[in-house]
Structures are given as structure tokens and as C-alpha cells.
Write an enzyme that holds these catalytic residues in place. Structure first.
Site, mmCIF file in Angstrom:
data_model
loop_
_atom_site.group_PDB
_atom_site.id
_atom_site.type_symbol
_atom_site.label_atom_id
_atom_site.label_comp_id
_atom_site.label_asym_id
_atom_site.label_seq_id
_atom_site.Cartn_x
_atom_site.Cartn_y
_atom_site.Cartn_z
ATOM 1 N N ALA A 18 0.734 -1.292 0.049
ATOM 2 C CA ALA A 18 -0.031 0.028 0.056
ATOM 3 C C ALA A 18 0.626 1.236 -0.056
ATOM 4 O O ALA A 18 0.232 2.415 -0.208
ATOM 5 C CB ALA A 18 -0.869 -0.187 1.185
ATOM 6 N N ARG A 23 10.597 7.593 -1.747
ATOM 7 C CA ARG A 23 11.877 7.886 -2.240
ATOM 8 C C ARG A 23 12.412 7.475 -3.502
ATOM 9 O O ARG A 23 13.239 7.765 -4.032
ATOM 10 C CB ARG A 23 12.923 7.218 -1.064
ATOM 11 C CG ARG A 23 12.941 7.948 0.237
ATOM 12 C CD ARG A 23 13.815 7.015 1.277
ATOM 13 N NE ARG A 23 12.825 5.948 1.689
ATOM 14 C CZ ARG A 23 13.296 5.051 2.713
ATOM 15 N NH1 ARG A 23 14.704 5.007 2.816
ATOM 16 N NH2 ARG A 23 12.418 3.955 3.015
ATOM 17 N N GLY A 88 0.529 2.364 8.668
ATOM 18 C CA GLY A 88 1.852 1.611 9.361
ATOM 19 C C GLY A 88 1.416 -0.115 8.766
ATOM 20 O O GLY A 88 0.412 -0.396 8.441
ATOM 21 N N GLU A 165 12.674 -0.342 15.302
ATOM 22 C CA GLU A 165 13.001 0.422 14.276
ATOM 23 C C GLU A 165 14.175 1.184 14.374
ATOM 24 O O GLU A 165 14.098 1.801 15.692
ATOM 25 C CB GLU A 165 11.493 1.216 13.811
ATOM 26 C CG GLU A 165 10.535 0.615 13.325
ATOM 27 C CD GLU A 165 10.956 -0.415 12.095
ATOM 28 O OE1 GLU A 165 11.423 -0.067 11.182
ATOM 29 O OE2 GLU A 165 10.784 -1.685 12.368
ATOM 30 N N ASN A 180 15.438 -7.062 10.346
ATOM 31 C CA ASN A 180 14.520 -7.558 10.263
ATOM 32 C C ASN A 180 14.060 -7.552 8.571
ATOM 33 O O ASN A 180 14.106 -6.351 8.081
ATOM 34 C CB ASN A 180 13.234 -7.099 11.016
ATOM 35 C CG ASN A 180 11.843 -7.311 10.401
ATOM 36 O OD1 ASN A 180 11.564 -8.237 9.611
ATOM 37 N ND2 ASN A 180 10.913 -6.230 10.614
ATOM 38 N N ASN A 238 14.230 1.029 -1.684
ATOM 39 C CA ASN A 238 13.588 1.894 -1.475
ATOM 40 C C ASN A 238 13.743 3.274 -2.276
ATOM 41 O O ASN A 238 12.814 4.102 -2.470
ATOM 42 C CB ASN A 238 13.836 2.361 0.159
ATOM 43 C CG ASN A 238 13.434 1.248 1.111
ATOM 44 O OD1 ASN A 238 12.504 1.093 1.080
ATOM 45 N ND2 ASN A 238 14.344 0.875 1.777
HETATM 46 C C1 UD1 Z 1 9.764 -2.403 7.553
HETATM 47 C C2 UD1 Z 1 9.919 -2.855 8.877
HETATM 48 C C3 UD1 Z 1 11.430 -2.911 9.242
HETATM 49 C C4 UD1 Z 1 12.248 -3.835 8.529
HETATM 50 C C5 UD1 Z 1 12.024 -3.523 6.669
HETATM 51 C C6 UD1 Z 1 12.376 -4.382 5.914
HETATM 52 C C7 UD1 Z 1 7.923 -2.012 9.940
HETATM 53 C C8 UD1 Z 1 7.410 -1.132 11.212
HETATM 54 N N1 UD1 Z 1 9.209 -1.935 10.009
HETATM 55 O O1 UD1 Z 1 10.352 -1.102 7.395
HETATM 56 O O2 UD1 Z 1 11.512 -3.517 10.484
HETATM 57 O O3 UD1 Z 1 13.434 -3.929 8.480
HETATM 58 O O4 UD1 Z 1 10.347 -3.238 6.525
HETATM 59 O O5 UD1 Z 1 12.615 -3.994 4.737
HETATM 60 O O6 UD1 Z 1 7.184 -3.135 9.842
HETATM 61 N N2 UD1 Z 1 3.091 -0.612 3.689
HETATM 62 C C9 UD1 Z 1 1.765 -0.866 3.715
HETATM 63 N N3 UD1 Z 1 0.936 -0.069 4.466
HETATM 64 C C10 UD1 Z 1 1.594 0.858 5.489
HETATM 65 C C11 UD1 Z 1 2.885 0.865 5.520
HETATM 66 C C12 UD1 Z 1 3.560 0.251 4.690
HETATM 67 O O7 UD1 Z 1 1.095 -1.772 2.912
HETATM 68 O O8 UD1 Z 1 0.735 1.536 6.034
HETATM 69 C C13 UD1 Z 1 3.965 -1.594 2.852
HETATM 70 C C14 UD1 Z 1 4.602 -0.856 1.837
HETATM 71 O O9 UD1 Z 1 4.253 -0.696 0.780
HETATM 72 C C15 UD1 Z 1 5.974 -1.836 1.869
HETATM 73 C C16 UD1 Z 1 6.089 -2.565 3.254
HETATM 74 O O10 UD1 Z 1 4.693 -2.355 3.595
HETATM 75 O O11 UD1 Z 1 5.688 -2.799 0.721
HETATM 76 C C17 UD1 Z 1 7.103 -2.189 4.061
HETATM 77 O O12 UD1 Z 1 7.036 -0.840 4.348
HETATM 78 P P1 UD1 Z 1 7.921 0.467 4.257
HETATM 79 O O13 UD1 Z 1 7.491 1.725 4.702
HETATM 80 O O14 UD1 Z 1 9.018 0.138 3.309
HETATM 81 O O15 UD1 Z 1 8.675 -0.141 5.587
HETATM 82 P P2 UD1 Z 1 10.044 -0.034 6.147
HETATM 83 O O16 UD1 Z 1 10.205 1.142 7.032
HETATM 84 O O17 UD1 Z 1 10.911 -0.309 5.061
HETATM 85 CA CA CA Z 2 11.138 -0.787 3.005
#
Ligand code: UD1
Ligand code: CA
Length: 501
Positions: A18, A23, A88, A165, A180, A238
Site C-alpha cells: 500500500a 524515495r 503502518g 525500528e 528484520n 527504497n
Molecule cells: C519495514 C519494517 C522494518 C524492516 C523493513 C525491511 C515495520 C514497522 N518495519 O520497514 O523492521 O527492517 O521493513 O524492509 O514494519 N506498507 C503498507 N501499508 C503501510 C505501510 C507500509 O502496505 O501503512 C507496505 C509498503 O508498501 C512496503 C512494506 O509495507 O511494501 C514495508 O513498508 P516500508 O515503509 O518500506 O517499511 P520499512 O520502513 O522499510
Molecule cells: Ca522498506
């Protein structure tokens, strides 16, 4: 997906897709960025297939319609669930599971941006999780540079205590290099319970899926860490730089597998092969070539250098040199190039030839048919062993409609002809060089469609006197030969008989 009918699936996959991926600075959502034949989401779904889930849910949000349309194309059985606001990763999974009230068993959650993840790793994670009986298992990796990622925090006994995090971590926690990967297996009941208790008390004010681990551990549930054999599999993309770096890693993985399978890739660093391509042993791929989509290359075929094949089938023993081909089928032992452009619907029979600077579209060449030089062949069928002279144009477009041209078996079209479609050159017929053909040429006839040659004696002497041409002509008429030492005049046979007919 058939199992859904009879009973609730025992495994559920949830892919998080989602997020916008700010970036990337792109109009295309992050999960739809392409990489060697699939989108990032496509790669993740391909790996997730190893979980053998009865149901796959993809959480969509940013540009949801676009992501859903893509999903319908690549995995129509998957269920998109809308997360209107991206609050999130925990929030995303909560919404996904609300859409699947009957789900039970193991739920596998994957971030949508980890294209290098292999099916084997997903399979191993699920097996480890189900065998250990843990409430939750996270895929982790030891990396040299953990910046930006969540860290695995272990207690004195080495058990997972929580995932933190980077932005919420203490300096000691930031020094941890076990990260993670964003790939997890959960017991669905425990996950549901924990998701209901997530807080937003963190730097981003979001519900973190990762907090589920600390919550479960704190009330005495077993949580486990499954360490990936190769940390590169867990890398997320990213921004465009990370995308490029991952693309290189994937290229090398694909090329290594084909080299091991007996394909000769002469310069692996400049050869880009989509994961969807199929190659036979003893195919040769020369440098600076791209093989894309549903392309297949047969044994002993030589492709490249400097060749791009998209959805193109190359038969065994064929040669494709410095060409660009989209949606074509090149028969066994056929030759293409150099500098040729094959467009959709072009098929070449066995030992057919498309030579230098030839463009073909929706053109069928029979076995041994040849278009050797500088031609455009559009909407045509050329019979076996027919020969199309240099510079022939198949004029398929009359300004309103496209029309077809047929050239029969072993027909011969002289150089610099225009075949104005619709027109048919019969089997064994000839067309005189320089013809503009508008009418059918019956089998075995010679078609001549050009002005007859007229020689006007003395013209140069009268109109160009004093020039080098006039001097040369005068010397020739005195029988003195030319300056160049050649006798001039040309070979009368090369002219053919056509002008006199
Ligand atoms: C997340 C993890 C982190 C891990 C990393 C690995 C969390 C809080 N953190 O961080 O520990 O090391 O991935 O790459 O989970 N997404 C949604 N809805 C949301 C937010 C995100 O669908 O509300 C999806 C994004 O599209 C993406 C994935 O979840 O595909 C991860 O989201 P992202 O923002 O990239 O998380 P990170 O900050 O990288
Ligand atoms: Ca990510």
C-alpha cells in the site's frame, strides 16, 4: 485456489503493497517498479507461491487502482484489500485479516519490496515456523550496513525480545547488525489478538507489525528468528539506486543459473535476461544483449552482440546479430541481421533470412525465403525459397487501410521494387528490378512495371560540354579507355533482359 471451495485455507499470504515509496520519486508506485521481467510485487508473489497458501491477500493503497489492475493481470486469484490511509505495517495486516474472517492456521506476511526473495527461503521459513510451534517467526539477516532497517533485539539467552525500528532505537540497539527482513510467519489467532493491542507510540505514530513480536514475547509466547542463508535475498528497494543495485544482483543470479545450465553467456555483465525467459543448453548469448518477456532461445542459436529480443522465439541453430525483435518467431537455422528490426507477427521458416537494415512486421517468410538487404516487409506472406531483392518495399498502407501482399514459392522480386498491396506475386514469378507493382503477377510470368529505358545519343557532348563526363565520353568514343583503367560499360547480363521486353 480450488481448496477455498471446500474448506478454509490452512495458510494465508498477506503482501504489503500500500505504501507510496516516496524515495523512488516516481509516478509509478514502488511495488510496480519493473525488474527483469516482473514488477517488485510480481517477484514477491512468485516467491510467496512457495507458501502454498489457499488465499493470497494484497494490501493496496497508494494508486490502488493501478496496483489492482496489475494484480488482476499477474495473479487474478489474489484478493486486493484497500488500506485507504497508510497507518503502518501493523495497520495494513489488521485490515487484511479483517477481510478474511474465516482464515486460520499460518499467515505469511511479506513486504512488497523484496524482489530477490527466493521461494526456497519462504518455504524454509514456513517449515521452521510450523515445526517449532512458535507464535511468530521473523526472517532475519546479518548485514554490514543495517541503516534504515528494523533491528532484532535478543535477550541474554539469545531469544528474540523485540524488533525495534532504527528511528526508535537506542545507540546500542542501532549498533546491532541483525535486521528484520520484513518477511514473517505467524499463528493467525495469536496475530489477530496482538494486532488489536498495537500502539502508535513511536517516532512515526504508526501501527508497527514488528511490535507483535515484543507483545507476544512479553506474555510468554515463543517467538523465533529464522536467519536467511544469503542476506542479499532480504534486501528491499527504497529508491532508484537500490533498485539498480538489486537489478544487478538479480541479473547475476539469472545469468549464473543459465551458465550452469549450459548456456554460453559471453559477457554476463552486459547481458540482461528476464526471469521469464527460457534458454536451451548450447545457446550462445553474445555481449550487450537483452532478452525479455516470453523470449525463448533454442540450442545452438547465437544471439547478439547488441541484440534486444522481446517475446521472441529463436529456433535451434538460428543466428540473430545486432537486431531488435518484438513478438517474432525465428525458425531453426534462420539468420537475422545485422541491424534488423522484427515487429510483432513476423515468423521466419527454417533457414529463412532477414538481412541488414530490413524491417519486417506481420510478415511470414517460408523455409529458405530471403530478404537480404534494405527492405520493409509489412503484412506479407513470402513463400519458401522466394528471394526479395535489395531495397524492396512492401507498401502495405494506402493512407487509410493496411493491405496484404503475397509472394509465392521461389518467386524472385528484383531490387528496388515497390509491391503495392493488396497484390500477389505467383509462385515462380519474377518481378523486374525497379518495378512499382500494382497488379498481380501470375505464376511463372515476369512482371515489369517501370518506364522503358531510352538512350539519347550525344546528349552529354551537347549539354555538358567541357565537363569531365564529356571528356570521358569523347575518349571512350575514340576507343581510348577511361582514366580509372577500368573498361566501363558494365556487365550487360547484370541488367537482365527485362528492359527489352
Ligand atoms: C519495514 C519494517 C522494518 C524492516 C523493513 C525491511 C515495520 C514497522 N518495519 O520497514 O523492521 O527492517 O521493513 O524492509 O514494519 N506498507 C503498507 N501499508 C503501510 C505501510 C507500509 O502496505 O501503512 C507496505 C509498503 O508498501 C512496503 C512494506 O509495507 O511494501 C514495508 O513498508 P516500508 O515503509 O518500506 O517499511 P520499512 O520502513 O522499510
Ligand atoms: Ca522498506
Amino acid at each position: 485456489m480450488e481448496s477455498r471451495v471446500s474448506q478454509a485455507p490452512s495458510r494465508t499470504v498477506v503482501v504489503l503493497a500500500a505504501g507510496e515509496g516516496k524515495r523512488m520519486k516516481s509516478a509509478t508506485p514502488k511495488v510496480l517498479q519493473p525488474m527483469l521481467g516482473r514488477t517488485l510485487l510480481g517477484h514477491v508473489l512468485a516467491a510467496a507461491a512457495a507458501a502454498e497458501a489457499g488465499r493470497t491477500i494484497v494490501v493496496v493503497g497508494h494508486k490502488a487502482e493501478q496496483v489492482e489492475a496489475h494484480l488482476a493481470e499477474i495473479e487474478p486469484g489474489a484478493v486486493p484489500v484497500l488500506q485507504a490511509e497508510q497507518n503502518g505495517t501493523g495497520h495494513a495486516v489488521r485490515i487484511a485479516l479483517e477481510a478474511a474472517p474465516d482464515a486460520a492456521g499460518t499467515v505469511v506476511v511479506l513486504n512488497g519490496d523484496v524482489p530477490l526473495l527466493r521461494p526456497e527461503t519462504v518455504e524454509a521459513l514456513v517449515a521452521a515456523h510450523e515445526q517449532s510451534g512458535a507464535g511468530a517467526t521473523v526472517l532475519a539477516a546479518e548485514v554490514a550496513d543495517p541503516s534504515g532497517l528494523g533491528r532484532i533485539v535478543r535477550d541474554a539467552n539469545g531469544h528474540l525480545e523485540r524488533i525495534v525500528e532504527e528511528r526508535d532505537a537506542s545507540p546500542q540497539e542501532r549498533a546491532l547488525r541483525e535486521i528484520n527482513a520484513g518477511i514473517y510467519a505467524f499463528d493467525l489467532g495469536l496475530l489477530r489478538e496482538a494486532l488489536g493491542k498495537l500502539s502508535t507510540d513511536n517516532d512515526q505514530g504508526e501501527e508497527y507489525l514488528t511490535d507483535v513480536f515484543g507483545l507476544l514475547a512479553s506474555v510468554g509466547h515463543q517467538v523465533a528468528v529464522h536467519v536467511a542463508g544469503d542476506f542479499r535475498e532480504t534486501l528491499g528497494a527504497n529508491d532508484k539506486l537500490e533498485l539498480a543495485l538489486l537489478r544487478v544482483l538479480l541479473r547475476d543470479r539469472v545469468n549464473s543459473a543459465w551458465l550452469r545450465a549450459g548456456v554460453s553467456i559471453l559477457d554476463p555483465q552486459t547481458t540482461w535476461i528476464d526471469v521469464t525467459v527460457e534458454l536451451e543448453a548450447d545457446a550462445v548469448i553474445d555481449q550487450n544483449s537483452q532478452l525479455q518477456g516470453a523470449t525463448r532461445v533454442g540450442a545452438g542459436a547465437v544471439v547478439g552482440p547488441d541484440t534486444t529480443l522481446v517475446d521472441t522465439v529463436v529456433g535451434a541453430g538460428a543466428t540473430v546479430l545486432r537486431a531488435h525483435s518484438v513478438g517474432a518467431e525465428i525458425g531453426p537455422e534462420a539468420t537475422v541481421g545485422p541491424y534488423s528490426y522484427l515487429r510483432p507477427g513476423t515468423t521466419l521458416g527454417r533457414k529463412a533470412k532477414i538481412g541488414g537494415f530490413v524491417e519486417a512486421k506481420n510478415a511470414e517468410l517460408g523455409d529458405g525465403a530471403k530478404v537480404p538487404h534494405l527492405s520493409y516487409v509489412g503484412d506479407a506472406r513470402i513463400g519458401a525459397k522466394a528471394n526479395i531483392g535489395a531495397g524492396t518495399i512492401f507498401a502495405n498502407y494506402d493512407g487509410v487501410a493496411k493491405n496484404r501482399t503475397t509472394v509465392g514459392e521461389a518467386a524472385f522480386v528484383g531490387s528496388d521494387s515497390v509491391l503495392m498491396a493488396p497484390v500477389e506475386i505467383g509462385p515462380g514469378a519474377y518481378v523486374a528490378a525497379g518495378s512499382a507493382v500494382t497488379k498481380d503477377v501470375p505464376p511463372g510470368h515476369l512482371g515489369v512495371a517501370r518506364g522503358q529505358q531510352r538512350n539519347i545519343p550525344g546528349w552529354v557532348e551537347r549539354k555538358r560540354s567541357g565537363t569531365a563526363s564529356a571528356d570521358a565520353a569523347a575518349r571512350a568514343s575514340r576507343g581510348e579507355g577511361s582514366d580509372s583503367g577500368h573498361s566501363g560499360g558494365g556487365d550487360p547480363a547484370a541488367e537482365g533482359d527485362t528492359a527489352r521486353d
